[in-house]
Design an enzyme around this catalytic site. Structure first.
Site, PDB file in Angstrom:
ATOM      1  N   ARG A 121       0.819  -1.214   0.000  1.00 58.42           N
ATOM      2  CA  ARG A 121       0.000   0.000   0.000  1.00 58.42           C
ATOM      3  C   ARG A 121       0.850   1.260   0.000  1.00 58.42           C
ATOM      4  O   ARG A 121       0.343   2.372  -0.120  1.00 58.42           O
ATOM      5  CB  ARG A 121      -0.911   0.022   1.248  1.00 58.42           C
ATOM      6  N   TYR A 176       0.777   4.261  -2.568  1.00 56.51           N
ATOM      7  CA  TYR A 176      -0.339   5.204  -2.400  1.00 56.51           C
ATOM      8  C   TYR A 176      -0.147   6.017  -1.119  1.00 56.51           C
ATOM      9  O   TYR A 176      -0.189   7.253  -1.143  1.00 56.51           O
ATOM     10  CB  TYR A 176      -1.632   4.400  -2.351  1.00 56.51           C
ATOM     11  N   GLN A 235     -12.550  -5.853  11.050  1.00 51.32           N
ATOM     12  CA  GLN A 235     -11.900  -4.574  10.740  1.00 51.32           C
ATOM     13  C   GLN A 235     -12.991  -3.521  10.482  1.00 51.32           C
ATOM     14  O   GLN A 235     -14.065  -3.858   9.988  1.00 51.32           O
ATOM     15  CB  GLN A 235     -10.947  -4.705   9.535  1.00 51.32           C
TER      16      GLN A 235
HETATM   17  P1  NAD Z   1     -11.433   7.463  -8.960  1.00 46.94           P
HETATM   18  O1  NAD Z   1     -10.451   6.420  -9.361  1.00 46.94           O
HETATM   19  O2  NAD Z   1     -12.858   7.275  -9.353  1.00 46.94           O
HETATM   20  O3  NAD Z   1     -10.963   8.891  -9.473  1.00 46.94           O
HETATM   21  C1  NAD Z   1      -9.643   9.222  -9.752  1.00 46.94           C
HETATM   22  C2  NAD Z   1      -9.617   9.860 -11.131  1.00 46.94           C
HETATM   23  O4  NAD Z   1      -8.283  10.280 -11.425  1.00 46.94           O
HETATM   24  C3  NAD Z   1     -10.032   8.889 -12.237  1.00 46.94           C
HETATM   25  O5  NAD Z   1     -10.967   9.505 -13.086  1.00 46.94           O
HETATM   26  C4  NAD Z   1      -8.732   8.595 -12.977  1.00 46.94           C
HETATM   27  O6  NAD Z   1      -8.938   8.280 -14.337  1.00 46.94           O
HETATM   28  C5  NAD Z   1      -7.969   9.888 -12.750  1.00 46.94           C
HETATM   29  N1  NAD Z   1      -6.507   9.728 -12.817  1.00 46.94           N
HETATM   30  C6  NAD Z   1      -5.734   8.797 -12.206  1.00 46.94           C
HETATM   31  N2  NAD Z   1      -4.440   9.027 -12.477  1.00 46.94           N
HETATM   32  C7  NAD Z   1      -4.398  10.128 -13.273  1.00 46.94           C
HETATM   33  C8  NAD Z   1      -3.354  10.856 -13.904  1.00 46.94           C
HETATM   34  N3  NAD Z   1      -2.074  10.494 -13.748  1.00 46.94           N
HETATM   35  N4  NAD Z   1      -3.673  11.926 -14.669  1.00 46.94           N
HETATM   36  C9  NAD Z   1      -4.970  12.299 -14.843  1.00 46.94           C
HETATM   37  N5  NAD Z   1      -6.001  11.648 -14.276  1.00 46.94           N
HETATM   38  C10 NAD Z   1      -5.713  10.571 -13.502  1.00 46.94           C
HETATM   39  O7  NAD Z   1     -11.312   7.627  -7.388  1.00 46.94           O
HETATM   40  P2  NAD Z   1     -12.080   8.574  -6.371  1.00 46.94           P
HETATM   41  O8  NAD Z   1     -12.608   7.704  -5.302  1.00 46.94           O
HETATM   42  O9  NAD Z   1     -12.990   9.498  -7.069  1.00 46.94           O
HETATM   43  O10 NAD Z   1     -10.849   9.388  -5.749  1.00 46.94           O
HETATM   44  C11 NAD Z   1     -10.587  10.748  -6.052  1.00 46.94           C
HETATM   45  C12 NAD Z   1      -9.472  11.254  -5.157  1.00 46.94           C
HETATM   46  O11 NAD Z   1      -9.871  11.163  -3.792  1.00 46.94           O
HETATM   47  C13 NAD Z   1      -8.165  10.481  -5.292  1.00 46.94           C
HETATM   48  O12 NAD Z   1      -7.084  11.381  -5.239  1.00 46.94           O
HETATM   49  C14 NAD Z   1      -8.159   9.593  -4.069  1.00 46.94           C
HETATM   50  O13 NAD Z   1      -6.854   9.269  -3.659  1.00 46.94           O
HETATM   51  C15 NAD Z   1      -8.887  10.449  -3.051  1.00 46.94           C
HETATM   52  N6  NAD Z   1      -9.533   9.632  -2.001  1.00 46.94           N
HETATM   53  C16 NAD Z   1     -10.655   8.909  -2.265  1.00 46.94           C
HETATM   54  C17 NAD Z   1     -11.227   8.132  -1.264  1.00 46.94           C
HETATM   55  C18 NAD Z   1     -12.475   7.321  -1.476  1.00 46.94           C
HETATM   56  O14 NAD Z   1     -12.942   6.658  -0.546  1.00 46.94           O
HETATM   57  N7  NAD Z   1     -13.100   7.347  -2.631  1.00 46.94           N
HETATM   58  C19 NAD Z   1     -10.630   8.101   0.018  1.00 46.94           C
HETATM   59  C20 NAD Z   1      -9.465   8.831   0.224  1.00 46.94           C
HETATM   60  C21 NAD Z   1      -8.937   9.616  -0.778  1.00 46.94           C
HETATM   61  N1  UDP Z   2     -13.041  -6.019   1.899  1.00 45.35           N
HETATM   62  C1  UDP Z   2     -13.718  -7.242   2.025  1.00 45.35           C
HETATM   63  N2  UDP Z   2     -14.321  -7.767   0.920  1.00 45.35           N
HETATM   64  C2  UDP Z   2     -14.309  -7.138  -0.282  1.00 45.35           C
HETATM   65  C3  UDP Z   2     -13.637  -5.894  -0.408  1.00 45.35           C
HETATM   66  C4  UDP Z   2     -13.011  -5.369   0.719  1.00 45.35           C
HETATM   67  O1  UDP Z   2     -13.752  -7.835   3.094  1.00 45.35           O
HETATM   68  O2  UDP Z   2     -14.908  -7.666  -1.242  1.00 45.35           O
HETATM   69  C5  UDP Z   2     -12.405  -5.423   3.100  1.00 45.35           C
HETATM   70  C6  UDP Z   2     -10.927  -5.073   2.916  1.00 45.35           C
HETATM   71  O3  UDP Z   2     -10.092  -6.176   3.257  1.00 45.35           O
HETATM   72  C7  UDP Z   2     -10.764  -3.922   3.891  1.00 45.35           C
HETATM   73  C8  UDP Z   2     -12.128  -3.221   3.870  1.00 45.35           C
HETATM   74  O4  UDP Z   2     -13.052  -4.170   3.324  1.00 45.35           O
HETATM   75  O5  UDP Z   2     -10.548  -4.417   5.192  1.00 45.35           O
HETATM   76  C9  UDP Z   2     -12.161  -1.959   3.032  1.00 45.35           C
HETATM   77  O6  UDP Z   2     -11.573  -2.240   1.768  1.00 45.35           O
HETATM   78  P1  UDP Z   2     -11.547  -1.194   0.561  1.00 45.35           P
HETATM   79  O7  UDP Z   2     -10.660  -1.777  -0.499  1.00 45.35           O
HETATM   80  O8  UDP Z   2     -12.932  -0.827   0.186  1.00 45.35           O
HETATM   81  O9  UDP Z   2     -10.914   0.143   1.156  1.00 45.35           O
HETATM   82  P2  UDP Z   2      -9.619   0.496   2.032  1.00 45.35           P
HETATM   83  O10 UDP Z   2      -8.974  -0.765   2.536  1.00 45.35           O
HETATM   84  O11 UDP Z   2      -8.743   1.258   1.117  1.00 45.35           O
HETATM   85  O12 UDP Z   2     -10.198   1.302   3.131  1.00 45.35           O
END
Ligand code: NAD
Ligand code: UDP
Length: 314
Positions: free
Chosen positions: A142, A145, A209
């Site tokens: 991980r 990221y 979790q």
């Molecule tokens: P998502 O994958 O749907 O959106 C990310 C977008 O960025 C996509 O459209 C992808 O095509 C674009 N992208 C990726 N790499 C790129 C690059 N190099 N150049 C241009 N575009 C690029 O994910 P999301 O859930 O909408 O996440 C959006 C942001 O929020 C991300 O930065 C993510 O790290 C952050 N975030 C999301 C969550 C969540 O739970 N969804 C949690 C924490 C942080």
């Molecule tokens: N997870 C699970 N079954 C699934 C997908 C995810 O049990 O089909 C669990 C995963 O191991 C983690 C939690 O759900 O503990 C959240 O996972 P997700 O990938 O959605 O997000 P993140 O770990 O980035 O919070």
């Protein structure tokens, strides 16, 4: 205002484009469509204030029109996608962020960086407060990221110190809602898809979790509040819903709301470096942004399930 949203064709980004367009802004949506989809923004293309630019932020971007604000969301966000090419993930969070900070600087624009709860790693402080510095494995799967996002925060603060830029850093916690990608392996999309097909829900470990899930409309509201907050409030600020659930509780809730015949299957093993507990402390956001989430998990899941049914034509 002229607003650049990178990652605008993604899940959260497309909702942000929608909201800021509705508020009468001109939106420049930049995305390389890696994990996002044009389908997420197709309904916006007829709006003359909306412009899509297919571009990878790892390459520099030059725009003639004056940009007032940059929301930098471009980055693959789910573990299977950000681990697919970890070096690209690191590039997006370093070179990509430098490129977008550079663009914002040239335009004298305010810059907001989407960081994540993953900067806390597998936390040993609970709930997580912004002052907690985290427990991240620098060499695990991980890390591309988690460490990438940590550097993205560092870059914002260095640009502020070096160039006096207006920066805002948000730490987003697990967010869900309509338009989540089906195939990105995130827990809510997996569970809803399986439940709607009466297939078993696969639970990693014993399902003890925890995560705290925020509905996307609440999150987008908080993001725009942060962008337009007082110039001296840089963050980082936690944005998410503090209601915490075990993954097992979530699975049962999804089965109940879909009237599914699915069973829970426990695979006994947690994912490597999986955070065991995650819950945001949102006192700072409440105090400074006067924001807190309004949509409870059940209400948000119902809306998300409806959206999945429409997309699956069920
Ligand atoms: P998502 O994958 O749907 O959106 C990310 C977008 O960025 C996509 O459209 C992808 O095509 C674009 N992208 C990726 N790499 C790129 C690059 N190099 N150049 C241009 N575009 C690029 O994910 P999301 O859930 O909408 O996440 C959006 C942001 O929020 C991300 O930065 C993510 O790290 C952050 N975030 C999301 C969550 C969540 O739970 N969804 C949690 C924490 C942080
Ligand atoms: N997870 C699970 N079954 C699934 C997908 C995810 O049990 O089909 C669990 C995963 O191991 C983690 C939690 O759900 O503990 C959240 O996972 P997700 O990938 O959605 O997000 P993140 O770990 O980035 O919070």
């Amino acid at each position: 205002m002229n607003i650049l949203i990178t990652g605008g064709a993604g899940f959260i980004g497309s909702h942000l484009c929608e909201k800021l367009l509705a508020d009468n802004n001109r939106i420049f949506c930049v995305d390389n469509l890696f994990t996002g989809s044009y389908d997420n923004i197709r309904h916006l293309e007829s709006n003359q204030n909306f412009k899509f630019i297919e571009h990878d932020i790892i390459e520099p971007l030059f725009l003639d029109e004056k940009i007032d604000q940059v929301y930098n969301l471009a980055c693959p966000a789910s573990p299977i996608h950000y681990q697919e090419n970890p070096v690209r993930t690191i590039k997006a969070n370093t070179i990509g962020v430098i490129n977008m900070l550079g663009l914002a600087r040239r335009h004298n624009a305010r810059f907001l960086q989407a960081s994540t709860s993953e900067v806390y790693g597998d936390p040993d402080v609970h709930p997580q407060v912004e002052s907690y510095r985290g427990n991240v494995n620098t060499i695990g799967p991980r890390a591309c990221y988690d460490e990438g996002k940590r550097v993205s925060e560092t870059l914002c603060f260095d640009y502020r110190r070096m160039h006096g830029m207006e920066i805002k850093v948000i730490r987003i916690f697990n967010t869900y809602g309509p338009r989540m990608a089906f195939e990105d392996g995130r827990v809510i999309s997996n569970f809803i898809l399986n439940a709607l097909k009466d297939e078993n829900l696969l639970i990693d470990g014993d399902g003890s979790q925890t995560r705290s899930f925020c509905y996307v409309d609440d999150l987008v509201d908080s993001i725009t509040k942060m962008m337009n907050s007082d110039i001296d409030f840089t963050g980082p600020v936690n944005l998410g819903n503090p209601n915490e659930f075990t993954i097992k509780e979530l699975a049962k809730k999804v089965i109940e709301l879909t009237n599914s015949k699915s069973q829970l299957i426990f695979n006994g093993e947690f994912r490597e470096d999986d955070p065991m507990q995650r819950q945001p402390d949102i006192s700072l956001a409440k105090k400074v942004l006067d924001w807190e989430p309004k949509i409870e998990l059940e209400e948000g899941l119902i809306k998300t399930i409806e959206n999945f049914k429409i997309r699956l034509k069920i």
